[in-house]
Design an enzyme around this catalytic site. Structure first.
Site, PDB file in Angstrom:
ATOM      1  N   ASP A 355       0.847  -1.189   0.000  1.00  0.00           N
ATOM      2  CA  ASP A 355       0.000   0.000   0.000  1.00  0.00           C
ATOM      3  C   ASP A 355       0.885   1.241   0.000  1.00  0.00           C
ATOM      4  OD1 ASP A 355      -0.628   0.845   3.385  1.00  0.00           O
ATOM      5  OD2 ASP A 355       0.871  -0.577   2.668  1.00  0.00           O
ATOM      6  N   HIS A 677       1.937  -9.108  -4.133  1.00  0.00           N
ATOM      7  CA  HIS A 677       0.869  -8.177  -3.796  1.00  0.00           C
ATOM      8  C   HIS A 677       1.440  -6.768  -3.715  1.00  0.00           C
ATOM      9  CE1 HIS A 677      -2.884  -6.791  -2.098  1.00  0.00           C
ATOM     10  NE2 HIS A 677      -2.253  -6.280  -1.067  1.00  0.00           N
ATOM     11  N   ASP A 729       1.611 -17.649  -5.477  1.00  0.00           N
ATOM     12  CA  ASP A 729       2.135 -16.477  -6.189  1.00  0.00           C
ATOM     13  C   ASP A 729       0.994 -15.788  -6.924  1.00  0.00           C
ATOM     14  OD1 ASP A 729       3.845 -14.595  -7.267  1.00  0.00           O
ATOM     15  OD2 ASP A 729       4.529 -15.900  -8.899  1.00  0.00           O
ATOM     16  N   GLU A 738       3.046 -10.760  -0.279  1.00  0.00           N
ATOM     17  CA  GLU A 738       3.326  -9.327  -0.268  1.00  0.00           C
ATOM     18  C   GLU A 738       4.830  -9.093  -0.288  1.00  0.00           C
ATOM     19  OE1 GLU A 738       1.399  -5.330   1.705  1.00  0.00           O
ATOM     20  OE2 GLU A 738       1.247  -7.214   2.781  1.00  0.00           O
TER      21      GLU A 738
END
Length: 867
Positions: A355, A677, A729, A738
């Site tokens: 993020d 991710h 994955d 991530e």
């Protein structure tokens, strides 16, 4: 309006135990199967899609106003505009779909587009909060292909919706679909990962003179022959050693040991039990590259700066979070409502993980390890020059690794509460968006308001530790920045003492909590760094009185962002300081390393992390690597080859010698993680965006089901008893796949260590010289030191002794030798030095104000380390 709100996609970390469980309920069971996999059909239910062949025109299909639809050549085609920020900004779909909780469904459709795209494709409820039953990203190309997915509905509704969220994919394009079908009464096929050949190797390579082992998955109870081939020609052979059933994988395995083969080369494979391994090399070049790549990943991770495509090809982008619309920016961020009355400029730093949040406790550990990557070059016999990185500051006479670390350090310093404000000197725990954003999303297109979250004791102590370390390392390059960092560290320490129990709350929206209610280990680490840097009695006494100083802190999981006592122990053992009983600290590190060495030796996968409870936590790959850091430190302390060999072998697991036959580092190995991710390294769902940078590492297997994301919850049930299998994955699997700055930092540290080992040859000797260094402090800044160097090896026509200070010491005069100094590195040189002869050198030097005058610990005579 028909559509979908963004699915919450939190960042990594242990703190999501509560939040993630709630998310799984909210999001339902997201279930997606492999493309074109044959279903196990039960009694099929009625067709849910009306007019899926478009023989009757476009009704009842709909689209957003900016994506007009029309039937063209029997297909429904939509014109998707350019410049949309979110997937749901351009949608086509159909409503009034019935779903029954617990029932299996099959979705199939044919699609093509004017260019390759990965639009978000959903079966969901058509109402806030839009829970999803299916959330996938088909790889649609210019050639029509049929896509088939199976899922189990986690909720019942008569208000369901099939939707393709086609926005946020760059330039305008045309999307066409046909033969859309959704039927119930279908059993979901089980997920089976592709594991490739049963001979599992380090897919990147082995050091010619280091340990070389592989793992064979076989039902055989007896040894089986193996053969090492190079370009198809046999070069070595032997028989495997049965290891039996291995509990972290649930597999029956053998070990193949080909250590005795030492010739460097490329194109090697291992053949055993009718299987041929992935290819690999023998040589150090892969680790030389990884040493650079694993640190260069931080540049594309930077916030607040435009990424130059010439420096990081394929990763160029505008600066994120600098107040340019739609960003609201980090240049004047207010506190979360009801927590304070000011705003701060907290621009810069590294985005933490997938993020756009920035977190002090994770950043503190990550930047510490990046700096330690450099600091080790001052103290370790085998450490070579720091890597030359792909960063804009290259060539500025400061080591590139310190340039990169400073980008994060400057951000951390900005997070400190200003003087005159409540809790002055404390540090804000984090800064992130007000709400979760979806995938994909470039940093500069993030539209969310951002808030400073309240200060915490843990964040304050992380700043104190990292800034104290920075103060000594940057003193030779930028005395003003060094002084600024030291002042901030001291202020933070005092503030933490005054507020020892302010904890970040669990849970949260828009960012991970990183909550930690035991900060005694953070106090220990901060005191250790402050003592090493300043030598002050206050910090020394705190270190000696800490319960962590005498406790056995080397558990199955050595250290992580919530548990940093081991970090303090490693620093006290390796960085020059005058702590009483320092030899016992070093001995405790060696004892802890012995546990992890035993794991590597006894585990047929070479795993350094073999937990007694057989649970692999979130980010288990970082635990593997952090344990290897402890082992490597033991080698630096003892020069005992067994520790170095254990680190080298321990990297095998990360690079493919594991149950899944998966290299967890992007760009390294035949089968490597590349759909991690991330909101902007999101090529797997948007071909216009880049893959994770080469040298990025995935979090790895996670068998804690309460922390699973919906993808893991769908694909991985049943893996808990064999945790190596708890990985996928997939960009949607934040709990296993991530990327994060603290996972990258430990990879970079270990990669540098292995790269520095000269192909695994003999441990460097210290038999050629002996050095003593005696420092005599005098009032004021100057000090004098006496250096004696005795040549215990062959006679030298000219001698040169090199060492590095740990802080801001600078030699201003020498008697008995010529001297030169660059930053903290000093060279003393003279003429002939016969075997057994001693040269005595007197030095006059100064030191930066407030920094300890610790004696150097590593000396090299004509390049060879001395005792």
């Amino acid at each position: 309006m028909s559509g979908s709100a963004p699915i919450p996609l939190p960042p990594h970390g242990r703190p999501f135990l509560r939040t993630r469980a709630a998310l799984c309920v909210t999001l339902t069971t997201l279930v997606t199967s492999a493309l074109l996999t044959g279903p196990a059909l039960a009694e099929p239910g009625p067709e849910q899609i009306v007019n899926g062949t478009f023989d009757s025109g476009s009704a009842p299909w709909w689209s957003t106003a900016n994506a007009p639809i029309a039937v063209v050549n029997g297909e429904l085609c939509a014109e998707i505009p350019a410049g949309t920020a979110n997937p749901w900004d351009a949608i086509l779909g159909q409503n009034d779909i019935d779903l029954v909780q617990g029932e299996g469904y099959r979705l199939a459709f044919t699609a093509h587009a004017s260019r390759a795209v990965n639009p978000r494709t959903l079966v969901q409820e058509n109402a806030d909060p839009w829970p999803t039953a299916l959330d996938t990203r088909p790889a649609i190309t210019t050639t029509p292909n049929t896509f088939e997915y199976f899922f189990t509905a986690g909720f019942s509704t008569s208000n369901g919706q099939f939707a393709i969220q086609a926005g946020a994919l760059g330039e305008a394009y045309t999307l066409c679909i046909d033969n859309v079908s959704l039927t119930g009464g279908v059993a979901e096929p089980p997920y089976e990962p592709e594991t490739g050949p049963r001979v599992r190797v380090n897919q990147v390579g082995y050091l010619p003179n280091g340990p070389k082992k592989a793992t064979l998955v076989t039902d055989s109870a007896s040894p089986v022959p193996w053969q090492l081939n190079q370009n198809g020609k046999r070069v070595a052979s032997g028989t495997s050693t049965p290891a039996g059933a291995e509990r972290t994988s649930g597999l029956n395995v053998h070990t193949i040991d080909f250590t005795r083969y030492t010739k460097a080369g490329t194109g090697f494979t291992l053949v055993a039990d009718g299987e041929t391994s992935h290819p690999f090399d023998l040589g150090s070049s892969a680790y030389d590259r990884l040493k650079v790549d694993s640190l260069s990943v931080y540049y594309p991770w930077r916030s607040g700066i435009a990424i130059d495509d010439a420096i990081a090809p394929g990763y160029g982008r505008p600066a994120g979070h600098i107040g340019v619309a739609p960003n609201q920016g980090d240049i004047s961020v207010p506190c979360a409502p009801g927590t304070c009355d000011y705003s701060l400029d907290v621009s810069g730093g590294w985005y933490d993980a997938a993020d756009h949040g920035k977190y002090v406790v994770n950043g503190g550990l990550a930047v510490h390890q990046v700096m330690s990557n450099f600091e080790r070059t001052k103290t370790a016999r085998t450490a070579q020059a720091p890597a030359t990185l792909r960063v804009p500051e290259a060539g500025n006479a400061v080591p590139d690794v310190l340039d990169e670390a400073r980008w994060e350090l400057e951000f951390l310093l900005k997070m400190q509460v200003p003087a005159g404000k409540p809790l002055a000197g404390m540090v804000h725990h984090k800064i992130h968006d007000a709400a979760w954003t979806g995938l994909p999303l470039w940093p500069h297109l993030d539209p969310q308001p951002r808030y400073l979250q309240p200060p915490s004791t843990a964040a304050t102590l992380n700043l104190a530790a990292a800034a104290a370390q920075a103060a000594r390392l940057y003193a030779p390059y930028d005395p003003a920045f060094s002084a600024k960092a030291l002042a901030a560290a001291k202020t933070a320490w005092k503030a933490a003492l005054a507020n020892p129990a302010i904890y970040a709350p669990a849970g949260g929206v828009g960012g991970g909590p990183y909550d930690d209610t035991d900060v005694t280990d953070e106090f220990y680490w901060a005191a250790a760094e402050l003592f090493i840097t300043t030598g002050a009695a206050e910090y020394r006494d705190y270190v000696l009185a800490s319960p962590h100083h005498s406790a056995d802190v080397f558990t199955d999981r050595s250290f992580a962002w919530p548990s940093v006592a081991v970090v303090a122990r490693l620093e006290l053992a390796t960085v020059p300081n005058k702590l009483p009983g320092r030899d016992k600290v070093a001995a405790s590190v060696v004892a802890g390393a012995n546990r992890y060495v035993a794991n590597v030796r006894n585990n047929p996968w070479g795993l350094s992390f073999v937990p007694e409870n057989n649970i692999f936590d979130w980010g288990s790959n970082s635990t593997v690597l952090n344990n290897l850091v402890v082992i490597a430190t033991a080698f630096d302390l003892t020069n005992d080859r067994k520790y170095r060999d254990a680190v080298i072998e321990g990297m095998d697991y990360i690079l493919g010698r594991n149950a899944l036959n998966q290299s967890y580092v992007t760009g390294y190995g035949e089968q490597h993680s590349q759909a991690m991710h991330s909101r902007w390294f999101a090529n797997s769902i948007n071909p216009d965006m880049p893959k994770p940078p080469v040298g990025s590492i995935a979090g790895g297997p996670n068998s804690v089901t309460s922390t699973w994301d919906p993808v893991a919850a769908d694909k991985l049930p049943g893996c808990e008893s064999r945790p190596q299998w708890c990985y996928i994955d997939d960009i949607g699997s934040w709990s296993t796949n991530e990327i994060a700055i603290n996972w990258g930092s430990t990879l970079s540290w270990v990669a540098a260590f292995v790269a520095d080992q000269d192909n695994g040859g003999p441990a460097p000797s210290t038999d050629s010289c002996k050095v003593t260094y005696t420092s005599i402090d005098v009032p004021g800044s100057p000090f004098v030191a006496v250096v004696t160097v005795t040549n215990t090896g062959a006679a030298l026509r000219e001698w040169s002794l090199s060492y590095a200070y740990s802080g801001g010491q600078r030699v201003v005069g020498a008697v008995g030798a010529a001297q030169s100094q660059v930053a903290a590195s000093v060279t003393l040189s003279g003429g002939r030095l016969a075997r057994g002869q001693t040269a005595i050198v007197g030095l006059v030097a100064t030191n930066a104000a407030g920094l300890a005058n610790a004696s150097p610990s590593l000396f090299k005579l004509n390049g060879s380390a001395c005792r």
